[in-house]
Design a protein around this motif. Structure first.
Motif, PDB file in Angstrom:
ATOM      1  N   LEU A 184      -3.325  10.554 -22.869  1.00 41.77           N
ATOM      2  CA  LEU A 184      -3.795   9.264 -23.396  1.00 41.77           C
ATOM      3  C   LEU A 184      -3.679   8.149 -22.365  1.00 41.77           C
ATOM      4  N   SER A 185      -2.942   8.405 -21.290  1.00 41.73           N
ATOM      5  CA  SER A 185      -2.713   7.344 -20.285  1.00 41.73           C
ATOM      6  C   SER A 185      -3.715   7.423 -19.155  1.00 41.73           C
ATOM      7  N   THR A 186      -4.237   8.581 -18.891  1.00 40.90           N
ATOM      8  CA  THR A 186      -5.166   8.763 -17.767  1.00 40.90           C
ATOM      9  C   THR A 186      -6.398   9.476 -18.269  1.00 40.90           C
ATOM     10  N   GLN A 187      -7.353   9.610 -17.435  1.00 36.47           N
ATOM     11  CA  GLN A 187      -8.586  10.309 -17.782  1.00 36.47           C
ATOM     12  C   GLN A 187      -8.561  11.773 -17.308  1.00 36.47           C
ATOM     13  N   SER A 188      -7.353  12.298 -17.147  1.00 36.55           N
ATOM     14  CA  SER A 188      -7.253  13.687 -16.661  1.00 36.55           C
ATOM     15  C   SER A 188      -7.751  14.657 -17.748  1.00 36.55           C
ATOM     16  N   ARG A 189      -8.101  15.880 -17.335  1.00 37.46           N
ATOM     17  CA  ARG A 189      -8.688  16.877 -18.225  1.00 37.46           C
ATOM     18  C   ARG A 189      -7.641  17.377 -19.250  1.00 37.46           C
ATOM     19  N   ASP A 190      -8.133  17.620 -20.489  1.00 36.02           N
ATOM     20  CA  ASP A 190      -7.225  18.149 -21.518  1.00 36.02           C
ATOM     21  C   ASP A 190      -6.747  19.559 -21.122  1.00 36.02           C
ATOM     22  N   ARG A 191      -5.492  19.833 -21.534  1.00 38.66           N
ATOM     23  CA  ARG A 191      -4.935  21.169 -21.236  1.00 38.66           C
ATOM     24  C   ARG A 191      -4.973  22.017 -22.534  1.00 38.66           C
ATOM     25  N   VAL A 192      -5.533  23.263 -22.441  1.00 38.82           N
ATOM     26  CA  VAL A 192      -5.718  24.146 -23.604  1.00 38.82           C
ATOM     27  C   VAL A 192      -4.954  25.458 -23.362  1.00 38.82           C
ATOM     28  N   GLN A 193      -4.159  25.897 -24.398  1.00 41.88           N
ATOM     29  CA  GLN A 193      -3.425  27.171 -24.336  1.00 41.88           C
ATOM     30  C   GLN A 193      -3.758  28.012 -25.591  1.00 41.88           C
ATOM     31  N   THR A 194      -3.979  29.303 -25.385  1.00 45.37           N
ATOM     32  CA  THR A 194      -4.173  30.250 -26.508  1.00 45.37           C
ATOM     33  C   THR A 194      -2.899  31.086 -26.646  1.00 45.37           C
ATOM     34  N   LEU A 195      -2.299  31.042 -27.851  1.00 50.42           N
ATOM     35  CA  LEU A 195      -1.019  31.722 -28.083  1.00 50.42           C
ATOM     36  C   LEU A 195      -1.166  32.805 -29.156  1.00 50.42           C
ATOM     37  N   SER A 196      -0.215  33.716 -29.151  1.00 52.12           N
ATOM     38  CA  SER A 196      -0.223  34.829 -30.124  1.00 52.12           C
ATOM     39  C   SER A 196      -0.052  34.284 -31.536  1.00 52.12           C
ATOM     40  N   PRO A 197      -0.432  35.080 -32.548  1.00 57.56           N
ATOM     41  CA  PRO A 197      -0.367  34.581 -33.933  1.00 57.56           C
ATOM     42  C   PRO A 197       1.062  34.343 -34.413  1.00 57.56           C
ATOM     43  N   ASP A 198       2.071  34.881 -33.708  1.00 59.75           N
ATOM     44  CA  ASP A 198       3.455  34.683 -34.143  1.00 59.75           C
ATOM     45  C   ASP A 198       4.149  33.580 -33.344  1.00 59.75           C
ATOM     46  N   ALA A 199       3.489  32.965 -32.366  1.00 53.51           N
ATOM     47  CA  ALA A 199       4.115  31.917 -31.542  1.00 53.51           C
ATOM     48  C   ALA A 199       4.395  30.683 -32.399  1.00 53.51           C
TER      49      ALA A 199
END
Length: 997
Positions: A848-863
């Motif tokens: 929210l402070s900078t225009q940097s790219r969003d970070r996306v993570q895919t996790l296991s269904p039990d995480a």
């Protein structure tokens, strides 16, 4: 000190102790010795010994007492060495030891006077003197002075050893004594022969000696005396007088004890008389017995007269022992006798027998001669007469005499091989020893022979019978006969003819009736055995035979009329040309109808009724009829190979020619198909029907003029499966909306099955109406795929299934948090695992402070958490977690958080004037949201100024400060709730002097 190796011994003396020791190295100037009681330590004796002495005696001590002795050696230079030991004097033996049985056979009582001095106790050992074996071992207290030994052997010598014990020493005293003897029991005296008596007894082991004395009671003298050692249990007295009474006395001895025992009396056997004879006396029916007198004694003679070979007792006579004969009077004539003479002495007897002798016999009475119905034999009989046997004479009137003899006891005799119809003469006499009585005489006839080959035949006639026979070979004077009705036993005719007749005809008889002819040959007063023959007159055939159906599926009834005359029974023969088995039934003569049950259904049968009279029969014409066919069994209606077909099958129960399969719609009952099926076919496929419909099937069976219907069977065609099946998630709830299109045809409803993928739980089933095209499956687990199957149902049948897979929307994660662990480059995200399933989580971190790219993570269904690293310091971030199931998603609400800012760098202070202080710094990283600058008076540590500046500020001047004063300054970088400060830096404001200069 020097060891003396002191030792103490008593050398077998109970009132002294000898001390011995070794002389120490270098010698000793002398020795002092002390003796004191062990318990109290009181000095009792002391003594001295010169050099070179190594032993010393203490006398006058108490036996069995424990002492302490000490030897002290005086060495050179007034030195001493001592050694003390404990010792015990030997005990003294007991006094006045006694051992007594007190007259008892299994007990010894020991007593003594205590030994002088001290003791630890007493030990008692009892030995059996003969066997030298230890019998009893006992230890008793030191104050005991008596002991009782029980369970000992009677009449035995024992040795007792009493030892006084003191320490390891002992002193012993011994004594010997006998137990009292036990009296032998069960004394018996019995004869061994006429000159021997055998004595026996029980319990001979309880005495050392047994004394026996045998007395002759007749002469009142002692015959024999005997002394026997222990163990003897019998003795035989020999050379005694026959037939004499003796008395035996017995006593037992052991050591000083003698005990009188039992006594017994017995007789020797007497001798039997000699030369016993039995002979005829001068008087009629008398016999005299005589004998010679044997040696020895007897009380009397018993003379017994016995009759016959079995020795039946007739007379008993007692005579004195000096008699030698006796005469018996009034005996039976013609009998055999013997005599037995018995010499009697006490309970014993000796007998001798005589040879047999006879009295004069009488002739037999009651003589008879009978043919007993036999043509070849005569039975002679008579009453029993006393004697040894019989003499018989037998002959025909015109032939020579035939003689024979029989033994006693036979009262009849049969003469075989005689001539039929002949008169014979018989004579019989009685024999007894050498005597024969006068004869008895009688005559009798033999029976004639019966006639032969008697026959009775109807010759094919219904009202007459002809009899024929072969004449008797010998002795017949004529024939007599009677004709009987066999069943009623009523006499029909009597006839007597001469011996030259061989046939006769009986007229006017009843048709079909059985007759019996009995005939015999006659000779003299006798008739031969009867010969019989039987036959029936020929029967008449029945009339009016009919066969009718009883409407019973398996029955036919037969009717007929009885003809004139007799009938034994009616024979009914029922058969079918199409069935190999036939039924043969016989009924009584009064029966005029019969129902055949258990017949094959739907079959044409033929009936013939036959009259039976004896071996003869007459038959009626044939009658015919059909049985009703059975309704077909196990009619089954099953779906065919296609939904438009039905398969009909049945089981034929027998009979019938054709079947008609009638098909109707179950609800309307109107017949839509009527198919003819030949006999032997058991199945039919009906095509072109409506799928999923209910049909009714009935099968008609026909046999001759008769028809029978089967049970109605209901069947269904298989319905067609639903069309265009789909399952989609309901967005507002965890449910699936299932849709389908209605297939052609009929159905009763739909059956749905829902099974969770990957689960072992059973499927969930539910039903839907036949007009339904959709259903909502509610209360499902979020984010879960389900296999949904659907069938159309008609009756018990289902269509082929249609299957589809549908997934519910997953549940969104809850309680999402984003926390700073105290780091300027890391943030920690965690959430609660939602209900149901999902394929994975997608986690997005937004800056929210900078225009940097969003970070996306895919996790296991039990995480349930993730840590973000390498973030920009002092920046604000937002995070969102989305549960993903296939193409379906559910997201959490967003949460925000800051990273810690970095402390400013290159902090510098300057004082441009006496009342100002200039602060400058450099930003680290992307800087901070704000900067806070605090200034403190170093001397008082109080804050004198604070300034909050924007994130772009890099310096600030504090004014109105005190000149020449040291101040401390710190700059804090802030980002959200977090801040980071530089270290404090101090500086002085300028002095006025410096400014003036």
């Amino acid at each position: 000190g020097t060891l003396l190796n002191l030792s103490v011994s008593d050398h077998g003396r109970s009132d002294s102790l000898l001390l011995s020791w070794d002389e120490p190295e270098g010698g000793a100037e002398g020795y002092s010795l002390t003796l004191s009681s062990l318990g109290l330590g009181t000095l009792l004796q002391n003594g001295t010994a010169g050099p070179n002495i190594t032993s010393f005696w203490f006398h006058g001590l108490t036996p069995g007492m424990r002492y302490k002795v000490e030897v002290t050696a005086t060495l050179a230079c007034m030195e001493t060495t001592s050694q003390a030991v404990t010792a015990q004097t030997s005990p003294s033996p007991v006094r006045n030891l006694s051992l007594s049985s007190g007259g008892r056979s299994a007990v010894l009582h020991a007593s003594w006077v205590h030994a002088r001095g001290q003791r630890d106790g007493y030990h008692l050992a009892l030995y059996h003197s003969d066997s030298q074996t230890l019998v009893r071992n006992a230890s008793v207290l030191p104050n005991a002075s008596t002991f009782l030994f029980d369970g000992l052997l009677a009449g035995s010598e024992y040795a007792l050893k009493v030892s006084t014990l003191a320490g390891s020493s002992q002193a012993s005293t011994s004594i010997h004594q006998w137990t009292a003897p036990s009296i032998p029991t069960q004394l018996r005296l019995r004869p061994g022969s006429s000159t021997n008596l055998v004595a026996s007894w029980v319990g001979a082991g309880g005495a050392a000696w047994l004394h026996l004395a045998l007395h002759n009671l007749l002469t009142q003298t002692v015959t024999t005396t005997l002394s026997a050692r222990r163990g003897l249990t019998s003795y035989t007295f020999q050379h005694l007088h026959p037939g004499t009474q003796y008395w035996l006395g017995l006593s037992a001895t052991a050591g000083p004890y003698t005990v009188g025992g039992p006594n017994a009396t017995a007789w020797t056997h007497p001798l039997s008389p000699g030369n016993v004879t039995l002979s005829s006396s001068e008087e009629q029916s008398s016999l005299q017995a005589s004998w010679s007198t044997p040696a020895g004694e007897r009380d009397f003679y018993l003379v017994t007269l016995q009759e016959g070979e079995d020795g039946a007792l007739m007379r008993n006579i007692s005579v004195g022992g000096d008699n030698d004969h006796v005469t018996f009077h009034g005996l039976s004539p013609g009998k055999q006798y013997s005599v037995q003479v018995t010499a009697v002495a006490g309970p014993y007897r000796a007998s001798a027998r005589s040879t047999a002798a006879w009295t004069q016999p009488l002739a037999p009475s009651g003589v008879s001669l009978s043919s007993q119905g036999s043509p070849y034999s005569l039975l002679a009989s008579w009453e029993e007469a006393m004697g040894e046997g019989y003499v018989l004479a037998f002959s025909p009137m015109e032939h020579l005499v035939k003689n024979s003899s029989l033994l006693r006891g036979v009262t009849n005799f049969t003469y075989e091989g005689l001539r039929p119809g002949t008169l014979y003469t018989f004579e019989v006499s009685t024999m007894a020893g050498p005597y024969t009585s006068t004869p008895r005489r009688i005559t009798s006839w033999t029976y004639p022979l019966p006639l032969e080959q008697l026959t009775l035949s109807n010759q094919g006639h219904s009202t007459s019978l002809q009899a024929s026979w072969k004449a008797a070979p010998t002795g017949s004077t004529g024939y007599t006969g009677t004709l009987w009705e066999t069943k009623s036993q009523e006499r029909v005719r009597n006839m007597t003819v001469g011996n030259n007749w061989t046939n006769v005809t009986f007229e006017d008889l009843v048709p079909g009736r059985q007759y019996t002819l009995e005939m015999a040959a006659m000779a003299g007063p006798y008739r031969s055995p009867v010969r019989s023959a039987t036959d029936w007159t020929y029967p008449l055939a029945p009339a009016g035979v009919t066969l009718t159906n009883t409407r019973h599926p398996l029955g036919l009834s037969a009717f007929w009329d009885k003809a004139a005359g007799d009938v034994d029974q009616f024979h009914l023969q029922l058969y079918s040309k199409s069935h190999p088995a036939q039924r043969n039934i016989s009924v009584g003569p009064n029966t005029h109808n019969f129902t055949f049950l258990g017949l094959s259904p739907g079959i044409q049968y033929f009936l013939k009724v036959t009259v039976l009279a004896g071996p003869y029969r007459s038959s009626s014409h044939f009658a015919t009829e059909w049985t009703y066919p059975l309704s077909l069994a196990n009619v089954s209606v099953q779906p065919g190979r296609r939904p438009q077909e039905l398969h009909v099958s049945w089981v034929e129960s027998g009979g019938g020619r054709d079947h008609f399969v009638q098909l109707s719609v179950a609800e309307s009952l109107s017949i839509i198909r009527n198919v003819s099926i030949p006999h032997g076919v058991t199945q039919l496929d009906l095509e072109g029907l409506v799928p999923g419909s209910r049909y009714r099937v009935e099968i008609i069976s026909q046999a001759g003029p008769h028809r029978t219907s089967s049970q109605t069977a209901i069947g269904y065609t298989v319905p067609l499966p639903p069309l265009s099946l789909s399952a989609s998630p309901v967005s507002t709830a965890w449910a699936l909306a299932v849709h389908w299109e209605t297939p052609p045809g009929q159905r009763d409803g739909y059956l749905l099955s829902m099974h969770e993928e990957g689960s072992s739980a059973p499927a969930r089933n539910l039903e839907a109406g036949k007009d339904s095209t959709n259903v909502t499956l509610a209360r499902l687990a979020p984010g879960t795929c389900y296999l949904v199957g659907i069938w159309a149902v008609a009756g018990p049948y289902r269509s082929l299934p249609k299957n589809v897979t549908g997934c519910t929307v997953p549940a969104a994660p809850t309680n999402l948090s984003l926390t700073n662990p105290g780091s300027s480059s890391e943030l920690y995200t965690c959430w609660n695992k939602p209900r149901g399933g999902r394929d994975h989580y997608r986690v997005i971190l937004y800056s929210l402070s900078t225009q940097s790219r969003d970070r996306v993570q895919t996790l296991s269904p039990d995480a349930q958490n993730i840590t973000w690293t390498h973030l920009e310091a002092g920046s604000r971030f937002a995070v969102q977690v989305t549960a993903v199931k296939g193409s379906l998603e559910a997201s959490s609400t967003n949460v925000t958080q800051w990273t810690h800012p970095l402390a400013p760098a290159n902090l510098t202070l300057g004082s441009p004037s006496a009342s100002t202080l200039q602060v400058s710094w450099a930003a680290m990283g992307r800087g901070a949201e704000d900067y806070v600058v605090d200034v403190y008076d170093t001397a008082s540590s109080s804050r004198v100024g604070r300034m909050v500046l924007g994130g772009d500020a890099r310096s600030h001047i504090f004014r109105n400060l005190s000149p020449g004063t040291r101040y401390s300054v710190a700059v804090r970088a802030t980002a959200g709730p977090f801040h980071t400060s530089t270290p404090n830096l101090t500086h002085c404001t300028r002095e006025y002097d410096a400014l003036l200069a």
